[in-house]
Design a protein around this motif. Structure first.
Motif, PDB file in Angstrom:
ATOM      1  N   GLN A 129      45.538   9.706  19.495  1.00 27.83           N
ATOM      2  CA  GLN A 129      45.868   8.320  19.181  1.00 27.83           C
ATOM      3  C   GLN A 129      47.096   8.242  18.285  1.00 27.83           C
ATOM      4  OE1 GLN A 129      44.429   5.520  20.505  1.00 27.83           O
ATOM      5  NE2 GLN A 129      46.185   4.530  19.524  1.00 27.83           N
ATOM      6  N   ARG A 130      47.200   9.161  17.301  1.00 29.70           N
ATOM      7  CA  ARG A 130      48.384   9.186  16.438  1.00 29.70           C
ATOM      8  C   ARG A 130      49.653   9.410  17.252  1.00 29.70           C
ATOM      9  NH1 ARG A 130      44.985  11.759  12.685  1.00 29.70           N
ATOM     10  NH2 ARG A 130      45.475  13.813  13.555  1.00 29.70           N
ATOM     11  N   LEU A 131      49.582  10.357  18.188  1.00 30.32           N
ATOM     12  CA  LEU A 131      50.744  10.653  19.020  1.00 30.32           C
ATOM     13  C   LEU A 131      51.172   9.424  19.835  1.00 30.32           C
ATOM     14  CD1 LEU A 131      49.728  14.210  20.220  1.00 30.32           C
ATOM     15  CD2 LEU A 131      51.832  13.658  18.980  1.00 30.32           C
ATOM     16  N   LYS A 132      50.192   8.717  20.360  1.00 26.17           N
ATOM     17  CA  LYS A 132      50.480   7.539  21.176  1.00 26.17           C
ATOM     18  C   LYS A 132      51.054   6.417  20.321  1.00 26.17           C
ATOM     19  CE  LYS A 132      50.365   5.359  25.144  1.00 26.17           C
ATOM     20  NZ  LYS A 132      51.188   5.795  26.293  1.00 26.17           N
ATOM     21  N   THR A 133      50.459   6.205  19.151  1.00 24.69           N
ATOM     22  CA  THR A 133      50.863   5.094  18.295  1.00 24.69           C
ATOM     23  C   THR A 133      52.195   5.347  17.602  1.00 24.69           C
ATOM     24  OG1 THR A 133      48.530   4.557  17.857  1.00 24.69           O
ATOM     25  CG2 THR A 133      50.174   3.667  16.336  1.00 24.69           C
ATOM     26  N   GLU A 134      52.355   6.555  17.040  1.00 23.05           N
ATOM     27  CA  GLU A 134      53.534   6.825  16.220  1.00 23.05           C
ATOM     28  C   GLU A 134      54.723   7.387  17.005  1.00 23.05           C
ATOM     29  OE1 GLU A 134      52.660   8.955  12.599  1.00 23.05           O
ATOM     30  OE2 GLU A 134      50.632   8.129  12.513  1.00 23.05           O
ATOM     31  N   HIS A 135      54.451   8.184  18.044  1.00 20.13           N
ATOM     32  CA  HIS A 135      55.539   8.796  18.803  1.00 20.13           C
ATOM     33  C   HIS A 135      55.676   8.244  20.217  1.00 20.13           C
ATOM     34  CE1 HIS A 135      55.417  12.665  16.098  1.00 20.13           C
ATOM     35  NE2 HIS A 135      55.790  11.581  15.455  1.00 20.13           N
ATOM     36  N   GLY A 136      54.677   7.498  20.653  1.00 18.33           N
ATOM     37  CA  GLY A 136      54.749   6.916  21.987  1.00 18.33           C
ATOM     38  C   GLY A 136      54.641   7.931  23.104  1.00 18.33           C
ATOM     39  N   VAL A 137      53.892   9.009  22.886  1.00 22.63           N
ATOM     40  CA  VAL A 137      53.771  10.056  23.901  1.00 22.63           C
ATOM     41  C   VAL A 137      52.306  10.291  24.249  1.00 22.63           C
ATOM     42  CG1 VAL A 137      55.885  11.196  23.168  1.00 22.63           C
ATOM     43  CG2 VAL A 137      53.707  11.906  22.175  1.00 22.63           C
ATOM     44  N   ASP A 138      52.084  10.767  25.441  1.00 26.65           N
ATOM     45  CA  ASP A 138      50.751  11.132  25.896  1.00 26.65           C
ATOM     46  C   ASP A 138      50.599  12.656  25.846  1.00 26.65           C
ATOM     47  OD1 ASP A 138      49.827   8.501  26.619  1.00 26.65           O
ATOM     48  OD2 ASP A 138      51.200   8.607  28.339  1.00 26.65           O
ATOM     49  N   THR A 139      49.370  13.109  25.773  1.00 27.71           N
ATOM     50  CA  THR A 139      49.103  14.539  25.728  1.00 27.71           C
ATOM     51  C   THR A 139      48.806  15.070  27.129  1.00 27.71           C
ATOM     52  OG1 THR A 139      46.749  14.157  25.295  1.00 27.71           O
ATOM     53  CG2 THR A 139      48.202  14.408  23.385  1.00 27.71           C
ATOM     54  N   VAL A 140      48.906  16.394  27.262  1.00 29.60           N
ATOM     55  CA  VAL A 140      48.557  17.060  28.508  1.00 29.60           C
ATOM     56  C   VAL A 140      47.605  18.195  28.185  1.00 29.60           C
ATOM     57  CG1 VAL A 140      50.748  16.492  29.604  1.00 29.60           C
ATOM     58  CG2 VAL A 140      50.526  18.641  28.370  1.00 29.60           C
ATOM     59  N   ASP A 141      46.915  18.699  29.195  1.00 34.25           N
ATOM     60  CA  ASP A 141      45.994  19.808  28.934  1.00 34.25           C
ATOM     61  C   ASP A 141      46.767  21.116  28.818  1.00 34.25           C
ATOM     62  OD1 ASP A 141      46.537  20.788  31.544  1.00 34.25           O
ATOM     63  OD2 ASP A 141      44.878  19.623  32.384  1.00 34.25           O
ATOM     64  N   GLN A 142      46.076  22.156  28.387  1.00 30.82           N
ATOM     65  CA  GLN A 142      46.724  23.429  28.102  1.00 30.82           C
ATOM     66  C   GLN A 142      47.425  24.017  29.318  1.00 30.82           C
ATOM     67  OE1 GLN A 142      44.599  26.342  25.676  1.00 30.82           O
ATOM     68  NE2 GLN A 142      45.135  27.966  27.113  1.00 30.82           N
ATOM     69  N   SER A 143      46.746  24.022  30.438  1.00 30.87           N
ATOM     70  CA  SER A 143      47.325  24.644  31.628  1.00 30.87           C
ATOM     71  C   SER A 143      48.578  23.916  32.093  1.00 30.87           C
ATOM     72  CB  SER A 143      46.288  24.700  32.756  1.00 30.87           C
ATOM     73  OG  SER A 143      45.862  23.395  33.108  1.00 30.87           O
ATOM     74  N   SER A 144      48.571  22.590  32.012  1.00 28.17           N
ATOM     75  CA  SER A 144      49.756  21.822  32.405  1.00 28.17           C
ATOM     76  C   SER A 144      50.905  22.048  31.426  1.00 28.17           C
ATOM     77  CB  SER A 144      49.422  20.328  32.461  1.00 28.17           C
ATOM     78  OG  SER A 144      48.412  20.060  33.423  1.00 28.17           O
ATOM     79  N   ALA A 145      50.555  22.202  30.143  1.00 26.45           N
ATOM     80  CA  ALA A 145      51.584  22.363  29.117  1.00 26.45           C
ATOM     81  C   ALA A 145      52.341  23.673  29.269  1.00 26.45           C
ATOM     82  CB  ALA A 145      50.951  22.289  27.732  1.00 26.45           C
ATOM     83  N   ILE A 146      51.647  24.746  29.606  1.00 25.98           N
ATOM     84  CA  ILE A 146      52.299  26.065  29.641  1.00 25.98           C
ATOM     85  C   ILE A 146      52.907  26.388  30.998  1.00 25.98           C
ATOM     86  CG2 ILE A 146      50.763  26.938  27.853  1.00 25.98           C
ATOM     87  CD1 ILE A 146      49.235  28.452  30.015  1.00 25.98           C
ATOM     88  N   ASP A 147      52.639  25.558  32.011  1.00 26.87           N
ATOM     89  CA  ASP A 147      53.182  25.802  33.342  1.00 26.87           C
ATOM     90  C   ASP A 147      54.704  25.631  33.317  1.00 26.87           C
ATOM     91  OD1 ASP A 147      53.525  26.214  36.035  1.00 26.87           O
ATOM     92  OD2 ASP A 147      52.890  24.194  36.610  1.00 26.87           O
ATOM     93  N   GLY A 148      55.432  26.727  33.349  1.00 32.33           N
ATOM     94  CA  GLY A 148      56.890  26.669  33.310  1.00 32.33           C
ATOM     95  C   GLY A 148      57.476  26.511  31.925  1.00 32.33           C
ATOM     96  N   ALA A 149      56.634  26.603  30.888  1.00 28.46           N
ATOM     97  CA  ALA A 149      57.142  26.444  29.522  1.00 28.46           C
ATOM     98  C   ALA A 149      57.951  27.669  29.099  1.00 28.46           C
ATOM     99  CB  ALA A 149      55.986  26.218  28.551  1.00 28.46           C
ATOM    100  N   ASP A 150      59.079  27.422  28.438  1.00 26.79           N
ATOM    101  CA  ASP A 150      59.901  28.501  27.891  1.00 26.79           C
ATOM    102  C   ASP A 150      59.435  28.891  26.493  1.00 26.79           C
ATOM    103  OD1 ASP A 150      62.092  28.541  30.013  1.00 26.79           O
ATOM    104  OD2 ASP A 150      62.155  26.445  29.361  1.00 26.79           O
TER     105      ASP A 150
END
Length: 275
Positions: free
Chosen positions: A39-60
């Motif tokens: 909720q903090r991320l959405k309210t203060e930064h305007g971003v949504d979260t993703v799950d772990q597997s989606s986050a690391i897919d292709g991450a540098d």
């Protein structure tokens, strides 16, 4: 575009780093497990979260913005799932130095930690003068260590460090062990402990009837000029009276063997307690 996965994005440190990353060209993926953090991320930064597997897919780059006590558990779950050549950024040397990172030779471990804005600075804005932690408006130094990985990865790690801790005045390269001597050794075991003692000393003076405001101004003012001379910010010498007070004060306040806190075994014991 460099893809960065930020773990612990909704926590205290994650929010600080995430705010600065919004102003970069990195593609940032935010990972957070708590509903409050999401909720903090959405309210203060305007971003949504993703799950772990989606986050690391292709991450540098994967940044672990989580407490020292959690790094070992997160690393054990996360590191085996990363693609080869991924850079893992840890924000403190304690857990890496204590051996809590899984052995995996085909990824990079990069440690980075802020110095925080110095007492002596050239900040000209109110925001800069009031930014004591850093990462908002005041310039600060940053300490980096390439724990393992190809030498060319250091430049990428330094780029990430300069982004998450911006504005940055200087970055300094150390080993992981040297970073452990800096913190917890120098900054916490010594500096924080002595500052607590100084605050307790101020409170003792207040007990004599001196107002808190007077004692605080007197102590902080003397800290300023004494530190300026001791750390060679200005040229100067102490009076004979001050030198005599130091000569008798140091042995009265410090044990003869106090420097043993910088012995390797003591640093490791301190790191183990933290983690």
């Amino acid at each position: 575009m460099t893809v960065v996965a930020l773990f612990g994005a909704g926590g205290k440190m994650g929010m600080r780093l995430g705010r600065n990353l919004l102003d970069t060209e990195f593609e940032v993926r935010h990972v957070e497990v708590s509903d409050a953090g999401k909720q903090r991320l959405k309210t203060e930064h305007g971003v949504d979260t993703v799950d772990q597997s989606s986050a690391i897919d292709g991450a540098d780059v994967v940044i672990m913005a989580v407490p020292d006590t959690v790094i070992g558990k997160l690393a054990a779950n996360l590191i085996p799932t990363l693609a080869p050549n991924t850079m893992v950024v840890i924000l403190d040397a304690a857990a890496p130095y204590a051996g809590y990172l899984p052995e995996r030779s085909d990824i990079t471990y990069f440690i980075t930690h802020p110095c925080h804005p110095p007492i002596f600075n050239d900040e000209s804005t109110e925001a800069g003068r009031n930014d004591h932690f850093g990462g908002i408006a005041a310039k600060q130094g940053v300490v980096n260590a390439l724990m393992q990985g190809p030498e060319e990865h250091y430049a990428l790690g330094d780029q990430v460090a300069r982004a998450i801790y911006a504005p940055v005045a200087n970055t300094y390269r150390c080993t992981v062990e040297q970073m452990a001597y800096l913190e917890p050794g120098l900054s916490e075991t010594v500096c924080a402990s002595l500052l607590v003692v100084m605050r307790e000393a101020m409170d003792e003076v207040v007990k004599t009837g001196v107002s808190k405001e007077c004692a605080r101004d007197f102590l902080l003012g003397h800290m300023n000029i004494l530190a300026a001379v001791i750390f060679e910010e200005v040229e100067g010498v102490f009076s004979d009276a001050c030198n005599k007070a130091i000569e008798f004060g140091v042995p009265a306040l410090m044990k003869d063997d106090w420097k043993k806190v910088f012995e390797r075994e003591e640093i490791m014991a301190s790191v183990k307690r933290i983690t």
